[in-house]
Design an enzyme around this catalytic site. Structure first.
Site, mmCIF file in Angstrom:
data_model
loop_
_atom_site.group_PDB
_atom_site.id
_atom_site.type_symbol
_atom_site.label_atom_id
_atom_site.label_comp_id
_atom_site.label_asym_id
_atom_site.label_seq_id
_atom_site.Cartn_x
_atom_site.Cartn_y
_atom_site.Cartn_z
ATOM 1 N N GLY A 42 6.291 14.576 13.210
ATOM 2 C CA GLY A 42 4.954 14.023 12.545
ATOM 3 C C GLY A 42 4.356 13.397 14.220
ATOM 4 O O GLY A 42 5.200 12.301 13.648
ATOM 5 N N GLY A 44 1.569 12.188 13.479
ATOM 6 C CA GLY A 44 0.435 10.851 13.539
ATOM 7 C C GLY A 44 0.154 9.696 14.342
ATOM 8 O O GLY A 44 1.382 9.571 14.694
ATOM 9 N N LEU A 45 -0.634 8.712 13.393
ATOM 10 C CA LEU A 45 -0.356 7.228 13.532
ATOM 11 C C LEU A 45 0.993 6.881 13.473
ATOM 12 O O LEU A 45 1.694 6.086 14.586
ATOM 13 C CB LEU A 45 -1.214 6.093 13.069
ATOM 14 C CG LEU A 45 -2.838 6.391 13.191
ATOM 15 C CD1 LEU A 45 -3.701 5.677 12.863
ATOM 16 C CD2 LEU A 45 -3.015 6.157 14.763
ATOM 17 N N HIS A 268 -11.975 9.230 -3.608
ATOM 18 C CA HIS A 268 -12.824 8.161 -2.185
ATOM 19 C C HIS A 268 -14.096 9.098 -3.447
ATOM 20 O O HIS A 268 -14.876 9.407 -3.624
ATOM 21 C CB HIS A 268 -12.775 8.455 -1.006
ATOM 22 C CG HIS A 268 -13.086 7.469 -0.025
ATOM 23 N ND1 HIS A 268 -14.590 7.456 0.170
ATOM 24 C CD2 HIS A 268 -12.493 7.059 1.059
ATOM 25 C CE1 HIS A 268 -14.965 6.368 0.932
ATOM 26 N NE2 HIS A 268 -13.702 6.415 1.337
ATOM 27 N N ARG A 332 -12.050 1.637 -4.386
ATOM 28 C CA ARG A 332 -12.875 2.610 -4.830
ATOM 29 C C ARG A 332 -12.371 3.310 -5.886
ATOM 30 O O ARG A 332 -12.782 4.328 -6.361
ATOM 31 C CB ARG A 332 -11.507 3.658 -3.871
ATOM 32 C CG ARG A 332 -11.798 3.078 -2.104
ATOM 33 C CD ARG A 332 -10.892 3.580 -1.494
ATOM 34 N NE ARG A 332 -11.575 3.840 0.238
ATOM 35 C CZ ARG A 332 -10.782 3.909 0.601
ATOM 36 N NH1 ARG A 332 -9.375 4.426 1.315
ATOM 37 N NH2 ARG A 332 -11.378 3.765 2.440
ATOM 38 N N GLU A 427 2.105 7.279 4.898
ATOM 39 C CA GLU A 427 1.096 8.103 4.314
ATOM 40 C C GLU A 427 2.204 9.160 3.081
ATOM 41 O O GLU A 427 2.455 8.831 2.203
ATOM 42 C CB GLU A 427 0.283 9.030 4.425
ATOM 43 C CG GLU A 427 -0.612 8.722 3.353
ATOM 44 C CD GLU A 427 -1.894 9.732 3.421
ATOM 45 O OE1 GLU A 427 -2.414 9.823 3.917
ATOM 46 O OE2 GLU A 427 -2.404 10.650 1.899
HETATM 47 C C1 LIG Z 1 -11.342 11.970 6.190
HETATM 48 C C2 LIG Z 1 -10.580 10.712 6.054
HETATM 49 C C3 LIG Z 1 -10.875 9.161 6.488
HETATM 50 C C4 LIG Z 1 -10.489 7.733 6.616
HETATM 51 N N1 LIG Z 1 -10.588 7.053 6.996
HETATM 52 C C5 LIG Z 1 -9.709 6.306 6.840
HETATM 53 C C6 LIG Z 1 -9.927 4.713 7.473
HETATM 54 O O1 LIG Z 1 -10.884 4.482 7.922
HETATM 55 N N2 LIG Z 1 -8.878 3.438 7.436
HETATM 56 C C7 LIG Z 1 -7.336 4.442 7.121
HETATM 57 O O2 LIG Z 1 -7.224 2.852 7.439
HETATM 58 N N3 LIG Z 1 -7.286 5.037 6.694
HETATM 59 C C8 LIG Z 1 -8.831 6.300 6.684
HETATM 60 N N4 LIG Z 1 -7.918 7.656 5.328
HETATM 61 C C9 LIG Z 1 -6.444 6.955 5.602
HETATM 62 C C10 LIG Z 1 -6.175 7.579 7.057
HETATM 63 O O3 LIG Z 1 -6.011 8.361 8.282
HETATM 64 C C11 LIG Z 1 -4.075 8.469 6.522
HETATM 65 O O4 LIG Z 1 -3.670 8.012 5.558
HETATM 66 C C12 LIG Z 1 -3.447 8.379 7.965
HETATM 67 O O5 LIG Z 1 -3.693 8.677 9.253
HETATM 68 C C13 LIG Z 1 -2.039 8.647 7.885
HETATM 69 O O6 LIG Z 1 -1.441 8.650 8.873
HETATM 70 P P1 LIG Z 1 0.093 9.443 9.032
HETATM 71 O O7 LIG Z 1 0.644 9.672 10.253
HETATM 72 O O8 LIG Z 1 1.057 9.286 8.131
HETATM 73 O O9 LIG Z 1 0.408 11.368 8.796
HETATM 74 P P2 LIG Z 1 -0.482 12.371 10.083
HETATM 75 O O10 LIG Z 1 -1.647 11.287 10.090
HETATM 76 O O11 LIG Z 1 -1.399 13.082 8.568
HETATM 77 O O12 LIG Z 1 -0.050 13.159 10.001
HETATM 78 C C14 LIG Z 1 0.856 13.639 9.939
HETATM 79 C C15 LIG Z 1 2.172 14.138 10.898
HETATM 80 O O13 LIG Z 1 2.916 14.939 10.880
HETATM 81 C C16 LIG Z 1 2.746 16.141 11.031
HETATM 82 N N5 LIG Z 1 3.269 17.508 9.879
HETATM 83 C C17 LIG Z 1 3.746 17.613 8.629
HETATM 84 N N6 LIG Z 1 4.446 18.116 7.966
HETATM 85 C C18 LIG Z 1 5.186 18.552 9.031
HETATM 86 C C19 LIG Z 1 6.127 19.658 9.126
HETATM 87 N N7 LIG Z 1 6.383 19.616 7.934
HETATM 88 N N8 LIG Z 1 6.748 20.466 10.036
HETATM 89 C C20 LIG Z 1 5.799 19.582 11.128
HETATM 90 N N9 LIG Z 1 4.998 18.444 10.989
HETATM 91 C C21 LIG Z 1 4.466 17.870 10.119
HETATM 92 C C22 LIG Z 1 1.491 16.672 11.225
HETATM 93 O O14 LIG Z 1 1.544 18.104 12.420
HETATM 94 C C23 LIG Z 1 0.744 15.560 11.117
HETATM 95 O O15 LIG Z 1 1.149 15.398 13.151
HETATM 96 C C24 LIG Z 1 -9.057 8.578 6.073
HETATM 97 C C25 LIG Z 1 -8.462 9.646 5.505
HETATM 98 C C26 LIG Z 1 -9.377 10.785 5.913
HETATM 99 C C27 LIG Z 1 -8.450 12.049 4.688
#
Ligand SMILES: Cc1cc2nc3c(=O)[nH]c(=O)nc-3n(C[C@H](O)[C@H](O)[C@H](O)COP(=O)(O)OP(=O)(O)OC[C@H]3O[C@@H](n4cnc5c(N)ncnc54)[C@H](O)[C@@H]3O)c2cc1C
Ligand code: SF4
Ligand code: FES
Lengths: 640, 258
Positions: A42, A44-45, A268, A332, A427
């Site tokens: 992953g 993401g952030l 939400h 929410r 997440e």
């Molecule tokens: C529309 C929207 C608006 C939001 N606004 C806010 C906000 O304003 N403030 C706030 O705090 N939060 C907000 N959130 C929530 C927040 O964006 C997410 O909870 C957070 O960004 C999740 O980050 P993460 O790094 O955990 O996962 P993600 O950013 O979901 O990253 C997951 C990563 O894992 C990889 N991955 C997943 N499964 C696999 C696999 N099997 N094999 C290889 N790679 C895989 C994906 O490719 C990706 O790179 C919002 C969410 C949404 C949907």
């Protein structure tokens, strides 16, 4: 396998725990870090920040994403902002207050020690992101601007227009890109994790599938971090990006990692209502809009006049009426249920009567159109593009939708799952938000985990492994997992039934939304638990995937993900059924106050439910981690 | 539902692999609703193809909110289609008329090889960022965020550039397949900020030279700006060129000093 859930909360007062931990943690000397390989799944952030920081420290890091570039992770879509206890506005914020708000917002179902640490490091996140060049909104004097979000009475949310997630992710991505350029990180794009491998009780690596050519490959490492996001797409319609899925976490679960609180999902309140049966996803309108927008429905269910012609006296400002002290900024879960009840009572608005108004006319009169445009211009444009109506003239129509999942892989204080060497961040874990997450706190948690927690805690695990060999990918356990993965994907192709993965996804989503969505009942959940296995059986017999498993095949990718959603969905319903109380996003209609608010049962349920896989999710075993509240008194959550 | 339903003719590029020969295939798309997005229209087409035991059309997409930059379709010869400042995923069928023929192709650029059908490989963009599109600030030890005030106008200008979603429409629209708008957007985001000054010229030199390695050169057509879903202004290219020229002097001076 016997499951022990040791949360490893450090000793000391709540203010000292994290410092005590850091002082006691084992360290890996800088020159030795290169001897350790860490896999981060992953980008993401959570994943990008963890990978970049561990690479800076000197670890060898391999990063995997199914996206075509790390910059596309779903974090990019976050709009509203990120919280931090900076108290730049001098309005009484503090680490303690952010800690308290998060525990209370989560309806007293999160682990105190983790949440306090989150509040502590929140301030470092903002410093770090500004140093990286994230262009947060500024005041005219050049200082950082803040706004407020639901569930808080202070202004602690930092933002970059309506694209905070984009700017934070690009910051973390750029830091990761720098490490890739320096050769410290190997990046695997368009590569999906399809299994986790454990050898002698510890996580030894992963098995991946190359989405371009279908090749299944093993990777071994000293430690593996799952930063794979949430499972909100189990509902089919949600605000998540199309590809978000539970496969990574679910495959870890099937290999022994317990899955905590799957029924804690967040709906939400402010999304654009569905307008068409072909709709593939729902679009969020940032919660920040509730700073200036007022939620209302007509008093009269038969109202036909356009919004602007409904006189004040015939409007019901539902949140202001029910929750005078928080008003439109009620949390929410509470706001969502208020909207649902209005629509259920026939007072919904719009052509399908499936929404409530979010009205900016007061704000435009008070502040002027320019100020409103400055704050929300791009969100208004986005709304107009999708709904075909101009929110400066007509109120927006909004309705709740699946958005975030608080449940996830169980982790201890070090963010390690119950499988040694397997971590979960962002997440994907369950750790900080209890039964409900406050707005702008997910970005904070993802970056806290990745920048400021994991890089410390992982050393504590790795240090004793120095110079000890780890199993390579020629180990039989890897070969076995590869064969199983190949068989699984070939299996979907070989069914040759009549229905596409999307058909089944819509059907599972409908059942989960109806019975395990905003309001749950024993009867409904039991119904879901009888319908889901039958549908799952149909999936296994009647799925159709055209094409093969040896080339780019998006239908096949989807099939694997839907399979895992089925299994997760059954576990969600069981979790919801067994939690005989209402808390946060988990609202059981049987457990409510006379005023319709969630009624917790702290005697019986002040614990985390962590589920153990047994081969069939309707037969998983429920374990408990008791939650002890020492710094905060358990209280009824009130936003009145 | 008051939705208008439309009948469309689609001409879609099909190509089974990077080295395979591609061709256009025609499809009839009956009764698609105004409310559907362009990609939902393709979803409907694909469900139909699976129903007929055929291979669905491969295309890249994810957020469907215009922010992740994954979607990437040439629609009737226009990158992201006919609506100004709108990514493919945000385009809705109300923009089309019943009876329209719609030609759908992948991004066409030497630096973006086709993977399958409408999906291309844009990793050359990552190479540009890896070469210098960052501020080197290791985690930990950052000073307080309000230590350096940034005038609102500067922060806003940096943000205007930082909005780039990395979709590649600028490259696809450019007759030379140049990536100047993308590269300049990132350079101007970072070079405008006080935090970005330390590496300003080194960054510019490295990124421009990596860009030149993969992409065609800019001859000021301006097609990029017109195609950009985020309205990145072509002015950023002037800033990049200016900083690139200076970088040659600056970096040389530094080398001679050391
Ligand atoms: C529309 C929207 C608006 C939001 N606004 C806010 C906000 O304003 N403030 C706030 O705090 N939060 C907000 N959130 C929530 C927040 O964006 C997410 O909870 C957070 O960004 C999740 O980050 P993460 O790094 O955990 O996962 P993600 O950013 O979901 O990253 C997951 C990563 O894992 C990889 N991955 C997943 N499964 C696999 C696999 N099997 N094999 C290889 N790679 C895989 C994906 O490719 C990706 O790179 C919002 C969410 C949404 C949907
Ligand atoms: S500059 Fe515009 S067109 Fe080019 S990649 Fe960025 S957003 Fe896309
Ligand atoms: S799918 Fe994300 S920008 Fe279009």
């Amino acid at each position: 396998m016997t499951i022990t859930l040791n949360s490893k909360i450090p000793a000391g007062s709540i203010n000292d725990k994290w410092n005590n931990y850091k002082e006691d943690a084992k360290l890996v000397a800088p020159g030795n870090k290169r001897k350790f390989k860490v896999i981060v799944v992953g980008s993401g952030l959570a994943g990008a920040s963890a990978a970049a920081t561990m690479a800076e420290l000197g670890y060898q890091v391999d990063v995997f994403t199914f996206h075509d570039s790390p910059r596309r992770a779903h974090s990019i879509a976050a709009q509203g902002g990120i919280n931090a206890a900076k108290n730049y506005q001098g309005d009484g914020d503090s680490v303690h207050r952010l800690f308290y708000d998060t525990i209370k917002g989560g309806d007293f179902r999160a682990r105190e020690a983790n949440v306090h640490r989150l509040a502590e490091v929140s301030v470092n996140i903002i410093d770090q992101m500004v140093a990286q060049g994230v262009p947060f909104a500024r005041e005219y004097g050049g200082m950082l601007d803040n706004r407020s979000f639901g569930g808080a009475q202070v202004s602690r949310t930092f933002y970059a227009r309506g694209q905070t997630g984009q700017q934070l992710l690009l910051g973390a991505y750029q830091q990761l890109a720098r490490q890739i350029g320096l050769g410290n990180v190997r990046m695997f794009n368009r590569t999906e994790l399809v299994d986790v491998v454990t050898i002698e009780g510890r996580c030894a690596g992963i098995v991946t599938r190359d989405l371009v050519n279908g090749e299944v490959v093993s990777h071994s490492a000293h430690a593996v971090v799952m930063a794979t996001g949430g499972y909100g797409n189990v509902f089919f319609l949600s605000t998540n990006a199309m590809a978000c899925n539970v496969t990574a976490a679910w495959r870890a679960h099937r290999k022994g990692a317990t899955f905590a609180n799957p029924c804690y999902t967040q709906i939400h309140p402010t999304c654009i209502p569905q307008s068409d049966p072909t709709q593939s996803k729902l679009t969020l309108m940032s919660e920040s809009l509730r700073n200036d927008g007022r939620v209302w429905v007509p008093q009269n269910p038969d109202e036909t006049r356009p919004a602007s012609q409904v006189p004040e006296a015939e409007r019901d400002y539902i949140l202001e009426r029910l929750y005078p002290s928080y008003g439109n900024l009620a949390p929410r879960d509470i706001s969502s249920r208020a909207a649902k009840r209005s629509v259920d009572s026939g007072r919904g608005v719009g052509p399908l009567k499936n929404g409530v108004y979010l009205d900016f006319s007061d704000a435009i009169n008070r502040l002027g159109k320019d100020v409103v445009e400055e704050r929300y211009g791009n969100l208004f444009e986005m709304y107009e593009r999708i709904a075909g109506e101009n929110p400066y003239d007509m109120p927006m129509r909004i309705y709740p939708a699946s958005h975030y999942t608080m449940g996830g892989l169980w982790v201890d204080y070090e963010l390690m799952t119950n499988i040694p060497g397997l971590y979960a961040a962002g997440e994907a874990n369950f750790s900080d938000h209890g039964a409900n997450r406050l707005g702008a706190s997910a970005l904070m948690q993802g970056l806290a985990d990745g920048y400021f927690v994991l890089p410390y805690t992982i050393g504590n695990y790795l240090a004793p492994m120095l110079n000890k060999p780890i199993p390579g990918t020629d180990h039989p356990a890897f070969k076995e997992a590869e064969l199983a993965a190949q068989a699984r994907y070939q299996g979907y192709v070989d069914i040759k039934g009549t229905r596409s993965p999307d058909y089944f996804h819509r059907e599972v989503g409908r059942i989960i939304w109806d019975y395990c969505g905003m309001e749950r009942t024993q009867q409904g959940l039991e119904k879901a638990l009888s319908e889901l296995p039958a549908l799952y059986e149909e999936f296994q017999k009647d799925l159709r995937v055209t094409g093969d498993a040896e080339s780019m095949n998006q239908t096949l990718e989807k099939a694997g993900r839907v399979d895992d959603f089925f299994q997760l969905g059954m576990l969600m319903c069981r979790d919801a059924l067994e939690r005989e109380e209402s808390c946060g996003g988990h609202f059981r209609a049987e457990y409510q106050t006379e005023e319709g608010e969630a009624l917790r049962d702290d005697e019986k349920f002040a614990h985390v439910a962590a589920w153990e896989w047994t081969g069939d999710s309707t037969k998983s075993i429920r374990h408990k981690e008791e939650l002890n509240f020492e710094a905060i008194h358990l209280a009824t959550r009130s936003y009145k | 539902m008051s939705n208008h339903l439309k009948n469309l003719k689609l001409k879609i590029w099909r190509q089974s692999g990077p080295t395979e020969k591609g061709h256009f295939e025609e499809y009839v798309m009956p009764e698609i609703s105004d409310e559907a997005s362009f990609l939902e229209m393709l979803d409907v087409l694909n469900e139909g193809l699976i129903g007929e035991n055929k291979l669905p059309v491969v295309f890249d997409h994810d957020c469907r909110e215009g922010i992740c930059g994954t979607c990437s379709l040439m629609i009737n010869g226009q990158a992201h289609g006919p609506e100004r400042s709108t990514a493919t995923c945000q385009l809705h069928m109300r923009k089309f008329k019943s009876g329209d023929e719609i030609v759908i192709e992948p991004w066409r650029a030497a630096a973006f090889p086709i993977i399958k059908d409408l999906m291309v490989d844009r990793s050359a963009f990552d190479r540009i960022i890896e070469s210098g599109g960052f501020i080197s600030a290791n985690t930990g030890g950052a000073p307080d965020a309000n230590l350096i005030p940034i005038p609102k106008s500067v922060a806003d200008a940096a943000m205007d550039s930082a909005e780039c979603i990395g979709c590649g429409a600028c490259v696809a629209a450019c007759p030379n397949g140049a990536a100047n708008l993308f590269t300049a957007a990132k350079i101007s985001h970072l070079n405008l900020l006080p935090q970005g000054q330390a590496e300003r010229y080194k960054r510019t030199e490295a990124m421009v030279e990596t860009m030149d390695e993969y992409f065609g050169s800019c001859t000021n057509h301006g097609e990029c700006e017109a195609a950009c879903p985020k309205e990145i202004s072509i002015d950023v290219i002037a800033l990049m060129n200016k900083d690139y020229r200076k970088s040659k002097l600056k970096n040389r001076k530094e080398i001679s000093r050391s």
